[in-house]
Enzyme design. Structure first.
Site, PDB file in Angstrom:
ATOM      1  CE1 TYR A  57      -4.324   0.163  -0.401  1.00 45.08           C
ATOM      2  CE2 TYR A  57      -4.336  -1.618   1.200  1.00 45.08           C
ATOM      3  CZ  TYR A  57      -4.986  -0.867   0.231  1.00 45.08           C
ATOM      4  OH  TYR A  57      -6.271  -1.144  -0.105  1.00 45.08           O
ATOM      5  CD  GLU A  59      -3.885   4.315   0.515  1.00 44.33           C
ATOM      6  OE1 GLU A  59      -2.857   3.732   0.891  1.00 44.33           O
ATOM      7  OE2 GLU A  59      -5.046   3.941   0.779  1.00 44.33           O
ATOM      8  CG  ASP A 202      -8.203   9.212 -24.604  1.00 45.96           C
ATOM      9  OD1 ASP A 202      -7.220   8.460 -24.739  1.00 45.96           O
ATOM     10  OD2 ASP A 202      -9.277   8.853 -24.094  1.00 45.96           O
ATOM     11  CB  THR A 228      -4.825   2.752 -22.018  1.00 46.58           C
ATOM     12  OG1 THR A 228      -4.751   2.791 -23.441  1.00 46.58           O
ATOM     13  CG2 THR A 228      -6.238   3.060 -21.572  1.00 46.58           C
ATOM     14  CE  LYS A 231      -7.321   1.243 -25.875  1.00 49.86           C
ATOM     15  NZ  LYS A 231      -7.468   1.948 -24.596  1.00 49.86           N
ATOM     16  NE  ARG A 237      -6.451  -5.504 -20.069  1.00 50.30           N
ATOM     17  CZ  ARG A 237      -7.031  -4.868 -21.076  1.00 50.30           C
ATOM     18  NH1 ARG A 237      -7.565  -3.692 -20.913  1.00 50.30           N
ATOM     19  NH2 ARG A 237      -7.101  -5.421 -22.267  1.00 50.30           N
TER      20      ARG A 237
HETATM   21  N1  DSN Z   1     -12.168  -0.294 -25.130  1.00 46.58           N
HETATM   22  C1  DSN Z   1     -11.151   0.473 -25.801  1.00 46.58           C
HETATM   23  C2  DSN Z   1     -11.118   0.172 -27.251  1.00 46.58           C
HETATM   24  O1  DSN Z   1     -11.338  -0.964 -27.610  1.00 46.58           O
HETATM   25  O2  DSN Z   1     -10.852   1.047 -28.064  1.00 46.58           O
HETATM   26  C3  DSN Z   1     -11.245   1.904 -25.553  1.00 46.58           C
HETATM   27  O3  DSN Z   1     -11.211   2.138 -24.196  1.00 46.58           O
END
Ligand code: DSN
Length: 443
Positions: A57, A59, A202, A228, A231, A237
């Site tokens: 932990y 924080e 984004d 994120t 990707k 993740r």
């Molecule tokens: N779920 C994602 C996507 O597939 O583009 C976006 O957050």
């Protein structure tokens, strides 16, 4: 990589879960994944993700924690921040968001008050849920104004300008989840600046390509960037929020506002194992071969789109500049293509197309992309083979049309499912797909 030796404990303590993990390993190994928001992390990322940092932990932020024992957690968080700052050329980074949606909600929390007007690209037009979609809590807490794309699939900049001038939003989102063109960040900046709005990019889908130099970065045009990390960036993740030089010029407290929005306002203890794994992925993204990967993603997507077009398929906008494309399957027919491809061992997702004549539940298109195929080492030559399979599968659904009535649809789709599961051509393609996947392993 020998997965089995990494799973020797779970094999003994929880054979049921072990079996599911093995099944998923096989699914990932022997099927072709075209979902453009997914990728395959490296074994090093997986090791960091499975590390003892999950036990802690912490924080707060480095040097300012609420619990003791964080001397090493502080180091991994600082290291990850520094790597992200260097790669994305930003002034400040928060690496604690659990994923992209919490990261985006933290941006609202930092720069808006409940009830403020915000603007984003409609989900049905390639935007993201969290950019003010009616289905998202963001439109419950803020007054959302949505902009759209033209028939060619390009953002309608005249509409963006008109809506911004009429509504004077506090925050404008630029960034997409199903969009194959390069956004005009400069024009977005002019519009946002003219109405005094914060502009947040984004970059979740394109982060790996921005890091690897195969997609322009919005960094000089926007105040904030969110992403994120799982990707095209090929990490675990997770999520990050970045504050740019332009952002600090607009608001010198912006970095502090972002940090306090994440903790204590929205999140509790950071996922330290996830932060360690993001750090590992960022180190990989700084290596020369990552640049090759980033370039090849785009080359592969262009090759795939061109081949699909030459086979007579309708690619929205006539091609792609990024890692993904949308294919028009005919009114309400995306579901048939997705399900038939599943039988053939190829995974993608049904998706709305610009001005979709059907509904988001039964959209008219599919979305597909190349990050995983590229990670597996596939190149333009393989894209031709993949395009051929897509066309052959598409031909198998030619006779199916979605009934108008809702009740009829359910029975029709059940019948469709049975038919495609017994389809010999799809089974044959599945074997061919498996053969190619064996040549291009995931680890
Ligand atoms: N779920 C994602 C996507 O597939 O583009 C976006 O957050």
């Amino acid at each position: 990589m020998n997965f089995e030796s990494h799973l020797e404990n779970i094999k003994k303590t929880d054979p049921e879960m072990y079996d599911w993990i093995l099944k998923e390993i096989d699914r990932q190994k022997y099927t072709l994944e075209l979902i453009p928001s997914e990728c395959i992390t490296s074994p090093s990322v997986l090791e960091a993700l499975g590390s003892v940092f999950t036990n802690k932990y912490s924080e707060g932020y480095p040097g300012k924690r609420y619990y003791g024992g964080n001397q090493f957690v502080d180091e991994i968080e600082k290291l990850t921040q520094e790597r992200a700052k260097k790669i994305f050329e930003v002034e400040h980074v928060n690496v604690q968001p659990y994923s992209g949606s919490p990261a985006n909600f933290a941006v609202y929390t930092a720069v808006c008050q409940p009830g403020d007007i915000i603007m984003g690209q409609a989900l049905t037009d390639g935007g993201h849920l969290t950019h003010g979609s009616p289905a998202s809590a963001t439109s419950k807490y803020f007054k959302s104004v949505q902009y759209h794309v033209t028939e060619d699939g390009e953002v309608d900049m005249e509409e963006v300008e008109r809506l911004a001038k009429e509504n004077k939003p506090k925050l404008i989102w630029v960034g997409t989840s199903a969009y194959s063109k390069i956004l005009d960040y400069k024009k977005f900046a002019e519009i946002a600046d003219s109405v005094g709005a914060y502009l947040a990019a984004d970059i979740a889908h394109i982060a790996g390509m921005v890091a690897g130099g195969s997609h322009p970065s919005p960094v000089n045009n926007v105040h904030i960037m969110t992403t994120t990390t799982h990707k095209t960036l090929r990490g675990p993740r997770g999520g990050m929020i970045m504050v740019t030089k332009k952002g600090l010029e607009k608001d010198e407290d912006l970095a502090k506002k972002i940090d306090s929005a994440i903790f204590p306002q929205l999140q509790g203890g950071p996922h330290n194992h996830q932060i360690a794994a993001i750090g590992v992925a960022l180190a990989e993204a700084m290596k020369p071969d990552f640049r090759d990967y980033a370039k090849q993603i785009v080359k592969n997507a262009k090759a795939l789109a061109q081949e699909l077009i030459s086979l007579g398929m309708k690619v929205i906008g006539g091609g792609t500049d990024t890692h993904l494309m949308l294919v028009d399957c005919g009114k309400g027919r995306g579901v048939f293509f997705q399900d038939a491809l599943d039988v053939a061992g190829i995974t993608l997702n049904k998706n709305t197309i610009p001005k979709d004549p059907s509904s988001p539940f039964y959209p008219s298109g599919v979305r597909l992309g190349t990050p995983i195929m590229t990670t597996r080492g596939m190149k333009e030559e393989e894209m031709k083979i993949v395009a051929g399979w897509l066309k052959r599968v598409f031909d198998q659904i030619a006779e199916f049309d979605l009934p108008e009535g809702k009740k009829e649809r359910i029975a029709y789709l059940r019948d469709f499912q049975k038919k495609i599961e017994g389809n010999e051509e799809l089974k044959k393609i599945r074997e061919e797909v498996k053969e190619l996947c064996q040549k291009f392993g995931i680890y």
